[in-house]
Motif scaffolding. Structure first.
Motif, PDB file in Angstrom:
ATOM      1  N   GLU A 172      30.291  49.311  35.864  1.00 38.43           N
ATOM      2  CA  GLU A 172      29.068  48.532  35.699  1.00 38.43           C
ATOM      3  C   GLU A 172      29.350  47.416  34.694  1.00 38.43           C
ATOM      4  OE1 GLU A 172      25.392  47.279  36.548  1.00 38.43           O
ATOM      5  OE2 GLU A 172      26.169  49.140  37.434  1.00 38.43           O
ATOM      6  N   LEU A 173      29.154  46.175  35.125  1.00 35.14           N
ATOM      7  CA  LEU A 173      29.275  45.020  34.250  1.00 35.14           C
ATOM      8  C   LEU A 173      27.894  44.414  34.060  1.00 35.14           C
ATOM      9  CD1 LEU A 173      32.491  43.347  35.753  1.00 35.14           C
ATOM     10  CD2 LEU A 173      32.332  44.918  33.811  1.00 35.14           C
ATOM     11  N   ASN A 174      27.762  43.457  33.161  1.00 30.15           N
ATOM     12  CA  ASN A 174      26.447  42.870  32.903  1.00 30.15           C
ATOM     13  C   ASN A 174      25.891  42.123  34.121  1.00 30.15           C
ATOM     14  OD1 ASN A 174      28.101  40.653  32.791  1.00 30.15           O
ATOM     15  ND2 ASN A 174      27.464  39.979  30.766  1.00 30.15           N
ATOM     16  N   ASP A 175      26.751  41.742  35.075  1.00 28.83           N
ATOM     17  CA  ASP A 175      26.275  41.082  36.291  1.00 28.83           C
ATOM     18  C   ASP A 175      26.302  42.019  37.505  1.00 28.83           C
ATOM     19  OD1 ASP A 175      29.040  41.152  36.365  1.00 28.83           O
ATOM     20  OD2 ASP A 175      29.283  39.086  37.040  1.00 28.83           O
ATOM     21  N   GLY A 176      26.312  43.332  37.238  1.00 26.50           N
ATOM     22  CA  GLY A 176      26.241  44.318  38.312  1.00 26.50           C
ATOM     23  C   GLY A 176      27.526  45.100  38.466  1.00 26.50           C
ATOM     24  N   THR A 214      31.019  46.570  39.927  1.00 25.92           N
ATOM     25  CA  THR A 214      32.159  46.029  40.658  1.00 25.92           C
ATOM     26  C   THR A 214      32.447  46.918  41.857  1.00 25.92           C
ATOM     27  OG1 THR A 214      33.855  47.301  39.485  1.00 25.92           O
ATOM     28  CG2 THR A 214      33.187  45.180  38.508  1.00 25.92           C
ATOM     29  N   ARG A 271      35.097  37.686  40.374  1.00 21.76           N
ATOM     30  CA  ARG A 271      34.100  37.225  39.404  1.00 21.76           C
ATOM     31  C   ARG A 271      34.786  36.652  38.168  1.00 21.76           C
ATOM     32  NH1 ARG A 271      29.919  42.207  38.791  1.00 21.76           N
ATOM     33  NH2 ARG A 271      30.267  43.091  40.844  1.00 21.76           N
ATOM     34  N   GLN A 310      36.775  38.887  35.558  1.00 21.04           N
ATOM     35  CA  GLN A 310      36.436  40.234  36.006  1.00 21.04           C
ATOM     36  C   GLN A 310      37.400  41.300  35.525  1.00 21.04           C
ATOM     37  OE1 GLN A 310      35.601  40.667  40.195  1.00 21.04           O
ATOM     38  NE2 GLN A 310      35.770  42.886  40.102  1.00 21.04           N
ATOM     39  N   ARG A 361      36.898  42.001  31.889  1.00 25.61           N
ATOM     40  CA  ARG A 361      35.632  42.697  31.637  1.00 25.61           C
ATOM     41  C   ARG A 361      35.692  44.146  32.117  1.00 25.61           C
ATOM     42  NH1 ARG A 361      30.778  40.147  33.849  1.00 25.61           N
ATOM     43  NH2 ARG A 361      32.013  39.456  35.607  1.00 25.61           N
ATOM     44  N   ALA A 364      35.303  47.386  29.727  1.00 22.09           N
ATOM     45  CA  ALA A 364      34.205  48.309  29.999  1.00 22.09           C
ATOM     46  C   ALA A 364      34.653  49.768  29.963  1.00 22.09           C
ATOM     47  CB  ALA A 364      33.560  47.993  31.342  1.00 22.09           C
TER      48      ALA A 364
END
Length: 178
Positions: free
Chosen positions: A93-97, A99, A139, A142, A145, A149
């Motif tokens: 889970e990243l801040n933009d949803g 992966t 992304r 990505q 990130r 994470a």
């Protein structure tokens, strides 16, 4: 025309730069006229960058619907656990949803790898390790990130393949027609 370039650390994935002081750009590598990058690599990432003069080919290489896996060697801070590798494989889970799932495995340090200038910082008290990570998305930052994470900050990031196209033995700054 399709060209593979080993983009060096610190170079931009574009032909011009208006920043001060200016950074190295693709214009400094003697590439054929009329080609442009199919995708990007951040200035602090290294490795395979594909360039083409064919817009349809660029689209096929970069659009996630075409499922061109991008494979990276990633030097991370820390020793990856089985649970951390599984989280990467499951998708994080990243801040933009979330992966998509990735292929992830620990590797021995590559013995063929060129030195980076400047070198990655070395800390006696914090181990580092190498991963191979393949993703089907692209992304912004990505891979960095994703590793952060799961608690494995990226120290060095080298793209070695896009779909069937591999970096091979290209030295930083070298290119070849595919």
């Amino acid at each position: 025309m399709l060209i593979a370039l080993n983009k060096p650390y610190g170079a931009l994935s574009q032909f011009t730069d208006r920043s001060q002081p200016p950074k190295p750009t693709l214009a400094g590598f003697g590439l054929p006229a009329g080609v442009y990058a199919a995708g990007r690599l951040d200035h602090d990432s290294e490795g395979l960058l594909l360039l083409t003069d064919d817009g349809a080919l660029a689209h096929r290489l970069t659009d996630p619907r075409h499922k061109q896996a991008k494979t990276y060697l990633v030097q991370v801070e820390g020793e990856p656990s089985a649970a951390q590798l599984q989280r990467l494989r499951d998708g994080v889970e990243l801040n933009d949803g979330p992966t998509l799932p990735a292929r992830a495995r620990a590797l021995d340090p590559p013995d063929w790898l060129w030195p980076r200038d400047p070198p990655v910082r070395f800390r006696k008290t914090v181990p580092d390790a190498w991963l191979e990570l393949s993703i089907g998305e692209g992304r912004n930052r990505q891979v960095r990130r994703m590793t952060a994470a799961v608690g494995l900050p990226t120290l060095r990031l080298i793209r070695v393949a896009i779909g069937p196209h591999r970096l091979g033995g290209l030295a930083p700054g070298q290119w070849r027609a595919l």
